[in-house]
Scaffold this active site. Structure first.
Site, PDB file in Angstrom:
ATOM      1  N   LYS A  54      41.372   8.230  45.823  1.00 41.51           N
ATOM      2  CA  LYS A  54      42.246   7.160  45.324  1.00 41.51           C
ATOM      3  C   LYS A  54      42.579   6.304  46.550  1.00 41.51           C
ATOM      4  O   LYS A  54      43.697   6.334  47.089  1.00 41.51           O
ATOM      5  CB  LYS A  54      43.489   7.755  44.651  1.00 41.51           C
ATOM      6  CG  LYS A  54      44.271   6.722  43.864  1.00 41.51           C
ATOM      7  CD  LYS A  54      45.259   7.397  42.926  1.00 41.51           C
ATOM      8  CE  LYS A  54      46.313   6.435  42.427  1.00 41.51           C
ATOM      9  NZ  LYS A  54      45.828   5.253  41.691  1.00 41.51           N
TER      10      LYS A  54
HETATM   11  N1  PMP Z   1      41.576   4.779  37.369  1.00 46.20           N
HETATM   12  C1  PMP Z   1      42.223   3.995  38.236  1.00 46.20           C
HETATM   13  C2  PMP Z   1      41.466   2.912  38.933  1.00 46.20           C
HETATM   14  C3  PMP Z   1      43.581   4.184  38.491  1.00 46.20           C
HETATM   15  O1  PMP Z   1      44.239   3.398  39.355  1.00 46.20           O
HETATM   16  C4  PMP Z   1      44.265   5.208  37.787  1.00 46.20           C
HETATM   17  C5  PMP Z   1      45.730   5.411  38.038  1.00 46.20           C
HETATM   18  N2  PMP Z   1      45.919   6.304  39.097  1.00 46.20           N
HETATM   19  C6  PMP Z   1      43.555   5.995  36.886  1.00 46.20           C
HETATM   20  C7  PMP Z   1      42.205   5.758  36.695  1.00 46.20           C
HETATM   21  C8  PMP Z   1      44.234   7.088  36.111  1.00 46.20           C
HETATM   22  O2  PMP Z   1      44.623   8.127  36.966  1.00 46.20           O
HETATM   23  P1  PMP Z   1      45.890   9.040  36.657  1.00 46.20           P
HETATM   24  O3  PMP Z   1      45.813   9.420  35.236  1.00 46.20           O
HETATM   25  O4  PMP Z   1      45.706  10.209  37.567  1.00 46.20           O
HETATM   26  O5  PMP Z   1      47.100   8.241  36.967  1.00 46.20           O
END
Ligand code: PMP
Length: 298
Positions: free
Chosen positions: A162
């Site tokens: 991330k």
């Molecule tokens: N894809 C992207 C590009 C994101 O920014 C997020 C948010 N973190 C997600 C998917 C979903 O991830 P999560 O469910 O862990 O928040």
């Protein structure tokens, strides 16, 4: 005259956990010669607290450490220490329901493409943030544009991290979509397959089954995995596979999942239209229940 509205994120009351210490909000600063600012050597988390409990905190702290590892730097704080710091931030700011943003980055100890002497830094912030989209849209469904940018192949970027750098094309795509009157954008991947939205994963419903793209070049979201479990607990078949745009017209429902967007129905994506159907509504409710501790953590 009424006091001006607080508009900027650097000018607020409150406390920020910064490299192991709790500092006043306005003092949590970095220098312009910060490696992360020049070379995108930063990673972050987005997590939400509900009724004073940070949902899936451990998974978020683990992902933060893994994201920085994938960018070649190890955090000097353990998962347990990061968990404790997050809880402390929530407490000292007096929040029970908040969005939280842990951030890790290479500092200003040296400058150049090489990581050199840069040290890892971590800051953890929290603020009150309701629905990601307007309340009405969160219920009736949002409209997605098709993004002009594609998710990169895993051999061109650390796509499992991330990492802030990977959001460059998300910001561009979101800006493009909003300038055209849409709420957000659906991104395809480098092969042309359906991938995700700019800050959320995507799901489709057909004949009572849930279909979602295999996360082989984008985040396997924590909300995504939660929703897959919730669906399976209801006896719904969940199919993880390659999805091509040509197939989108065969789906009846579509929704997004993510910490910020939670479960948000989609009314349209480019030329394809969807209904906000029973399964979407059920999973929206199940997600609300699980984050509030009303049903067991899936
Ligand atoms: N894809 C992207 C590009 C994101 O920014 C997020 C948010 N973190 C997600 C998917 C979903 O991830 P999560 O469910 O862990 O928040």
């Amino acid at each position: 005259m009424a006091a001006p509205q607080q508009t900027t994120f650097d000018d607020r009351d409150g406390w920020i956990w910064f490299d192991g210490e709790m500092v006043p909000w306005r003092d949590a600063r970095v220098h312009v010669l910060t490696h992360a600012l020049h070379y995108a050597s930063s990673v972050f988390e987005g997590q939400r607290a509900y009724n004073g409990e940070i949902f899936k905190l451990n998974a978020h702290s683990e992902r933060l450490r893994r994201s920085s590892s994938l960018l070649g730097f190890e955090l000097p704080w353990s998962v347990e220490e990061i968990n404790a710091a997050c809880k402390e931030v929530l407490k000292v700011n007096g929040f029970t329901d908040a969005y939280m943003r842990p951030l890790a980055w290479r500092g200003s100890e040296s400058m150049g493409v090489a990581p050199g002497l840069t040290k890892p830094h971590v800051a953890i912030t929290a603020w009150e943030w309701g629905k990601y989209y307007e309340e009405r849209k969160s219920a009736d469904g949002i409209r997605l544009d098709i993004a002009p940018w594609r998710r990169p192949a895993p051999y061109t970027a650390p796509t499992e991290s991330k990492a802030s750098g990977l959001y460059m094309i998300c910001t561009l795509s979101k800006q493009h979509a909003e300038s055209r009157g849409y709420d957000d954008a659906l991104m395809f991947d480098w092969r042309g397959r359906v991938a995700e939205a700019t800050g959320a994963n995507v799901f489709f419903v057909r004949d009572g089954e849930l279909h979602t793209p295999t996360p082989d070049c984008f985040l396997d979201g924590i909300t995504r995995r939660t929703v897959m479990d919730l669906a399976r607990n209801r006896g719904v078949d969940v199919v993880e596979r390659a999805i091509w745009p040509e197939e989108l017209e065969t789906f009846e429902q579509m929704f997004l999942t993510g910490t910020a967007v939670e479960v948000t129905p989609v009314r349209s994506a480019g030329p394809w239209n969807f209904e906000v159907g029973d399964l979407t509504r059920q999973l929206m409710k199940d997600y609300e229940d699980v984050v509030h501790g009303r049903i067991p953590n899936a």
